[in-house]
Design a protein around this motif. Sequence first.
Motif, PDB file in Angstrom:
ATOM      1  N   ASN A  93      -3.987  -4.749  -4.327  1.00  0.00           N
ATOM      2  CA  ASN A  93      -3.347  -3.557  -4.883  1.00  0.00           C
ATOM      3  C   ASN A  93      -3.164  -3.532  -6.393  1.00  0.00           C
ATOM      4  O   ASN A  93      -3.753  -2.703  -7.067  1.00  0.00           O
ATOM      5  N   ASP A  94      -2.339  -4.377  -6.984  1.00  0.00           N
ATOM      6  CA  ASP A  94      -2.063  -4.303  -8.421  1.00  0.00           C
ATOM      7  C   ASP A  94      -3.281  -4.678  -9.251  1.00  0.00           C
ATOM      8  O   ASP A  94      -3.671  -3.958 -10.167  1.00  0.00           O
ATOM      9  N   MET A 142      -6.649   5.491  -9.728  1.00  0.00           N
ATOM     10  CA  MET A 142      -6.073   5.574  -8.380  1.00  0.00           C
ATOM     11  C   MET A 142      -6.912   6.442  -7.451  1.00  0.00           C
ATOM     12  O   MET A 142      -6.903   6.240  -6.241  1.00  0.00           O
ATOM     13  N   THR A 170       0.811  -1.216   0.000  1.00  0.00           N
ATOM     14  CA  THR A 170       0.000   0.000   0.000  1.00  0.00           C
ATOM     15  C   THR A 170       0.843   1.263   0.000  1.00  0.00           C
ATOM     16  O   THR A 170       0.375   2.297  -0.446  1.00  0.00           O
ATOM     17  N   ALA A 196      -6.194  -2.157  -9.410  1.00  0.00           N
ATOM     18  CA  ALA A 196      -6.056  -1.062 -10.378  1.00  0.00           C
ATOM     19  C   ALA A 196      -6.539  -1.511 -11.757  1.00  0.00           C
ATOM     20  O   ALA A 196      -7.261  -0.778 -12.437  1.00  0.00           O
ATOM     21  N   ASP A 201       1.351   2.123  -3.655  1.00  0.00           N
ATOM     22  CA  ASP A 201       0.114   2.626  -4.245  1.00  0.00           C
ATOM     23  C   ASP A 201      -0.240   4.011  -3.703  1.00  0.00           C
ATOM     24  O   ASP A 201      -0.741   4.856  -4.441  1.00  0.00           O
ATOM     25  N   GLY A 259       2.436  -4.913 -10.163  1.00  0.00           N
ATOM     26  CA  GLY A 259       3.071  -3.706  -9.658  1.00  0.00           C
ATOM     27  C   GLY A 259       4.509  -3.580 -10.101  1.00  0.00           C
ATOM     28  O   GLY A 259       5.070  -2.486 -10.112  1.00  0.00           O
ATOM     29  N   HIS A 297      -9.084   3.863  -5.993  1.00  0.00           N
ATOM     30  CA  HIS A 297      -8.411   2.672  -5.454  1.00  0.00           C
ATOM     31  C   HIS A 297      -8.592   2.621  -3.931  1.00  0.00           C
ATOM     32  O   HIS A 297      -8.474   3.632  -3.251  1.00  0.00           O
TER      33      HIS A 297
END
Length: 134
Positions: free
Chosen positions: A111-112, A101, A3, A115, A6, A87, A104
């Motif tokens: 995370n990856d 984002m 995180t 997106a 991100d 990522g 997000h």
Amino acid sequence: GGTVRDTVIKAVLPTVDARYVVCIDADTTTTQPLERLVGALHARGLDVASIRLVPSNAHESLLTRFQAHEYRLAMQLRIIAPWLLSGACHAARTSALRQVMDNHSLFFQGNDVEAGVLAHAMGFRVGHVPFEVP
């Protein structure tokens, strides 16, 4: 990682004035110029693109050979499911990634891929560019 990365990307995107952005891990290098990746993204009319990651330690041990096989399968899947972003490296139109984002969750477990899924759900053109990154 996770995180933090991100969060940094989300915070930095409003200051980026380039048309395209390539998100790449600090310890990741490319053998080809990133301009080729961006050119392929532009030529295909994509807003967000997954790319092909290639493990650089694929022959060191039995475990790394298994990992290399897993990566090959995962990268082949991205051809039909390009929203499965990594990522380690992905590319996008800056304005599209900024919108993604902004929505997000910054939840680590997604995370990856989050997106990519968000980009797809928001109607952006998400695809795969066969640009190899070790």
